[in-house]
Scaffold this motif. Structure first.
Motif, short mmCIF file in Angstrom:
data_model
loop_
_atom_site.label_atom_id
_atom_site.label_comp_id
_atom_site.label_asym_id
_atom_site.label_seq_id
_atom_site.Cartn_x
_atom_site.Cartn_y
_atom_site.Cartn_z
N VAL A 437 94.29 57.10 33.91
CA VAL A 437 93.39 57.35 35.04
C VAL A 437 91.98 57.50 34.50
CG1 VAL A 437 95.12 58.41 36.52
CG2 VAL A 437 93.87 59.82 34.90
N LEU A 438 90.98 57.19 35.31
CA LEU A 438 89.60 57.29 34.88
C LEU A 438 89.15 58.74 34.75
CD1 LEU A 438 88.03 54.47 37.05
CD2 LEU A 438 88.44 54.44 34.60
N GLY A 439 89.90 59.67 35.30
CA GLY A 439 89.51 61.06 35.23
C GLY A 439 89.48 61.61 33.83
N ASP A 440 90.12 60.89 32.87
CA ASP A 440 90.10 61.37 31.51
C ASP A 440 88.72 61.27 30.87
OD1 ASP A 440 92.73 61.98 31.59
OD2 ASP A 440 93.41 60.08 30.75
N CYS A 441 87.86 60.40 31.41
CA CYS A 441 86.57 60.22 30.77
C CYS A 441 85.41 60.58 31.67
CB CYS A 441 86.40 58.78 30.29
SG CYS A 441 86.57 57.55 31.58
N VAL A 442 85.60 60.77 32.94
CA VAL A 442 84.53 61.20 33.84
C VAL A 442 85.11 62.21 34.82
CG1 VAL A 442 83.19 59.08 33.73
CG2 VAL A 442 85.01 59.28 35.42
N ASP A 443 84.29 63.03 35.38
CA ASP A 443 84.73 63.99 36.38
C ASP A 443 84.75 63.33 37.75
OD1 ASP A 443 84.90 65.91 34.41
OD2 ASP A 443 82.80 66.53 34.69
N GLY A 444 85.81 63.54 38.50
CA GLY A 444 85.89 63.03 39.85
C GLY A 444 86.07 61.53 39.89
N ARG A 445 85.60 60.88 40.97
CA ARG A 445 85.73 59.45 41.19
C ARG A 445 84.36 58.80 40.95
NH1 ARG A 445 87.67 58.17 46.81
NH2 ARG A 445 88.16 56.16 45.86
N PRO A 446 84.22 58.00 39.91
CA PRO A 446 82.91 57.40 39.62
C PRO A 446 82.50 56.42 40.70
CG PRO A 446 84.61 56.43 38.23
CD PRO A 446 85.25 57.59 38.93
N ARG A 447 81.20 56.38 40.98
CA ARG A 447 80.65 55.47 41.99
C ARG A 447 80.16 54.22 41.26
NH1 ARG A 447 79.07 56.19 47.23
NH2 ARG A 447 77.32 54.93 48.01
N VAL A 448 80.71 53.05 41.62
CA VAL A 448 80.46 51.79 40.90
C VAL A 448 79.81 50.79 41.85
CG1 VAL A 448 81.50 49.91 39.58
CG2 VAL A 448 82.47 52.22 39.43
N LEU A 449 78.74 50.13 41.37
CA LEU A 449 78.09 49.06 42.11
C LEU A 449 78.57 47.73 41.54
CD1 LEU A 449 76.05 47.90 44.12
CD2 LEU A 449 74.25 48.27 42.40
N VAL A 450 79.29 46.94 42.38
CA VAL A 450 79.82 45.64 41.98
C VAL A 450 78.90 44.55 42.52
CG1 VAL A 450 81.77 44.04 42.12
CG2 VAL A 450 82.18 46.50 41.89
N VAL A 451 78.40 43.68 41.61
CA VAL A 451 77.45 42.65 42.00
C VAL A 451 78.03 41.28 41.62
CG1 VAL A 451 75.07 41.83 41.84
CG2 VAL A 451 75.60 44.26 41.48
N ASP A 452 78.27 40.42 42.62
CA ASP A 452 78.77 39.06 42.37
C ASP A 452 78.40 38.21 43.57
OD1 ASP A 452 80.45 36.70 41.91
OD2 ASP A 452 81.50 37.94 40.43
N ASP A 453 77.90 36.99 43.30
CA ASP A 453 77.51 36.13 44.43
C ASP A 453 78.71 35.49 45.10
OD1 ASP A 453 77.27 32.92 43.13
OD2 ASP A 453 77.65 34.64 41.85
#
Length: 578
Positions: A437-453
């Motif tokens: 799980v991503l929680g092992d390296c960041v607190d909570g749920r990280p907010r990610v901006l996905v950019v693709d045309d």
């Protein structure tokens, strides 16, 4: 005796005369006529045969005047001696009792002329004529000798000139052939470059399609419980992964694959692959290795070079009959000017060669060996991308390729790789297994901006990230991504996931602008092909910050985790900070 003319006398001619005369009176009369004629002269007078022979042998006179009747020998004998001892000196008889028949005989014997003592007034004219004839004869002989010399050296000079013309012609022919070779290399290089640009674009588009296909297959596999459906989805995944392999080969040919070059020992690489090569070759093919001691370290991607060696070995296996030999050789080489467009520039390289005893290639096949999709194998037995991939990999690594082949005898493919400046690094211990799980390296749920045309690709990427526990914000272009970073919620974005190839503003340009706004913002590139120079300028660590399309969920999770962990570590205060 010598007589000199008074000053003022013009056109005087100096004559050295050998006078054979026993009469003092006749000698004085002859001198008197010479003086009256204006001659400057020097006379050496002799009266015996012995003295005449000595004087004639010296050859230092311009003219011989000889009496015909002498006490000890006659004029004809004197003429005979003169022709033998000094044949180039004119001989004139000066006699008071020279008959017509004797004069004719004397002229036939080689005398230049004759003068009777009763007509000594003719003596100056006869002397002048004799001297003129002697000069003419001497000039003619000189010309004849020069002509003989010319004829004797003519053949040699013709041969020398022929050699010079042959050498000039050979040099001209060499220059023409070199120009034709360079033009051929240039045309081939331009053709391969054009094909490379085309294939890289095609590979990028296919990677986008395969990303959508594999992403949707992954969603369906998690929700499908019917074994028949699971089997069909597995077939679809296998086909899509084969397509991904082909696009990876296309990217290798076009020099757009992502490489991670490191200093490695190719001898260790070959030694570690021996069992794999033997199992791939089968028991009928003998494997021989020739590994040079003191081999320089090569700067190359360790994984890709293993794939290249295996690729070449399989090609060699297909070209050999049962019982052939596969040879793998390493060497330090110093290359001069390249002979083909595939060879690298002059310099020091580490070479690895894969040689077989197979069928070899014809000139026509060799000329097209590196073209993508060109193959001599039967349909379904080869894609024609093997050697194209090898060429692209070697070129992108900073080296090149050479093929030596002979029909019926075999083929040797030599790969030249750059010499590493640093020594081969020791094996580094692997880190522990990544958490699920991503929680092992960041607190909570990280907010990610996905950019693709590409909307479909963006949807798949966003869905996978959401499944990993991320809060996803989407943008369809670089400018839209920058606008999202500038709005009220932009400061909460913890990761920027960027497609590299986008119209308008590409991923590298968008990353630079994003870093200007948020220097601490971690960035992950998701790309169908990678312009490594652009990525190096726009990212902190290419190895951890690039995901190659089409990607698996596990790979995306691993790269997101690594980028976020590295970002969090950079933000932690050091122990010595106040």
């Amino acid at each position: 005796m010598t007589e000199r003319l008074p000053e003022g006398v013009e056109d005087a001619q100096f004559v050295r005369i050998l006078l054979l005369e026993d009469s003092d009176l006749d000698a004085e009369l002859a001198e008197a006529h010479l003086r009256r004629a204006g001659f400057r002269y020097e006379i050496e007078r002799v009266m015996t045969q012995a003295d005449f022979e000595v004087a004639a042998r010296a050859g230092c006179h311009d003219l011989i005047l000889a009496d015909f009747r002498l006490p000890t020998f006659d004029g004809l004998r004197a003429l005979e001696l003169a022709r033998e001892l000094c044949p180039e000196i004119p001989f004139v008889f000066l006699s008071g009792m020279l008959g017509e028949d004797i004069a004719v005989e004397a002229l036939k014997g080689g005398a230049t002329d004759y003068v009777t003592k009763q007509r000594l007034d003719r003596l100056p004219a006869v002397i002048l004529r004799a001297l003129a004839e002697a000069r003419t004869v001497a000039e003619r002989r000189r010309v004849e000798q020069a002509l003989r010399d010319l004829n004797e050296t003519l053949e040699e000079r013709v041969a020398e000139r022929t050699r010079e013309l042959g050498a000039a012609n050979a040099e001209l022919q060499r220059q023409i052939e070199e120009r034709e070779r360079v033009e051929l290399v240039l045309r081939k290089s331009q053709r391969l470059e054009a094909i490379g640009q085309l294939t890289s674009g095609v590979a990028h588009d296919f990677n986008n399609l395969l990303t959508v296909i594999l992403g949707n297959i992954a969603f369906l596999e998690r929700n499908a419980s019917d074994p028949a459906v699971q089997r069909r989805l597995g077939l679809m995944r296998s086909a899509a992964e084969r397509g991904a392999t082909l696009t990876a080969q296309l990217l290798a040919f076009s020099r757009r694959q992502k490489l991670e070059p490191k200093p490695i020992d190719l001898n260790e690489t070959v030694a570690s692959m021996r069992d794999l090569l033997q199992s791939s070759m089968g028991g009928s093919i003998r494997i021989h290795t020739a590994l040079q001691e003191g081999l320089w370290p090569a700067l190359v991607d360790p994984t890709q070079i293993e794939l290249v060696i295996l690729n070449l070995a399989i090609n060699a296996r297909d070209a050999m009959e049962v019982g052939g030999t596969l040879s793998v050789e390493t060497a330090n080489v110093q290359l001069g000017s390249p002979r083909t467009s595939e060879e690298p520039p002059p310099g020091d390289y580490v070479m690895i060669a894969v040689t077989d005893t197979g069928t070899g290639m014809s000139e026509e096949v060799l000329a097209r060996a590196f073209e993508p999709f060109f193959t001599t194998k039967d349909i379904g037995k080869g894609s024609g991308l093997g050697l194209a991939q090898v060429y692209g990999f070697a070129s992108q690594s900073g080296g090149g390729v050479r093929i030596d082949t002979r029909v019926g005898e075999g083929t040797s493919v030599q790969i030249f790789l750059p010499k590493a400046v640093q020594a081969v690094a020791g094996a580094r211990p692997l880190g522990g297994a990544s958490a699920s799980v991503l929680g092992d390296c960041v607190d909570g749920r990280p907010r990610v901006l996905v950019v693709d045309d590409d909307r479909d690709v963006r949807e798949i990427t966003a869905g996978l990230l959401s499944g990993l526990g991320c809060q996803v914000v989407e943008a369809g272009s670089g400018r839209a991504a920058l606008a999202a970073l500038d709005d009220d919620h932009g400061r909460s974005i913890e990761l920027l996931v960027l497609d590299f190839a986008m119209p308008g503003m590409n991923g590298a340009e968008a990353a630079r602008e994003a870093k200007r706004r948020r220097p601490d913002l971690p960035i992950l590139f998701v790309t169908g092909f990678a312009d490594m120079a652009g990525l190096l300028a726009a990212s902190d660590a290419v190895e951890e910050a690039v995901v190659q399309k089409p990607f698996r969920r596990e790979e995306l999770e691993k790269k997101v985790r690594a980028v976020l962990r590295r970002s969090n570590q950079a933000l932690q205060p050091s122990a010595s900070a106040p």
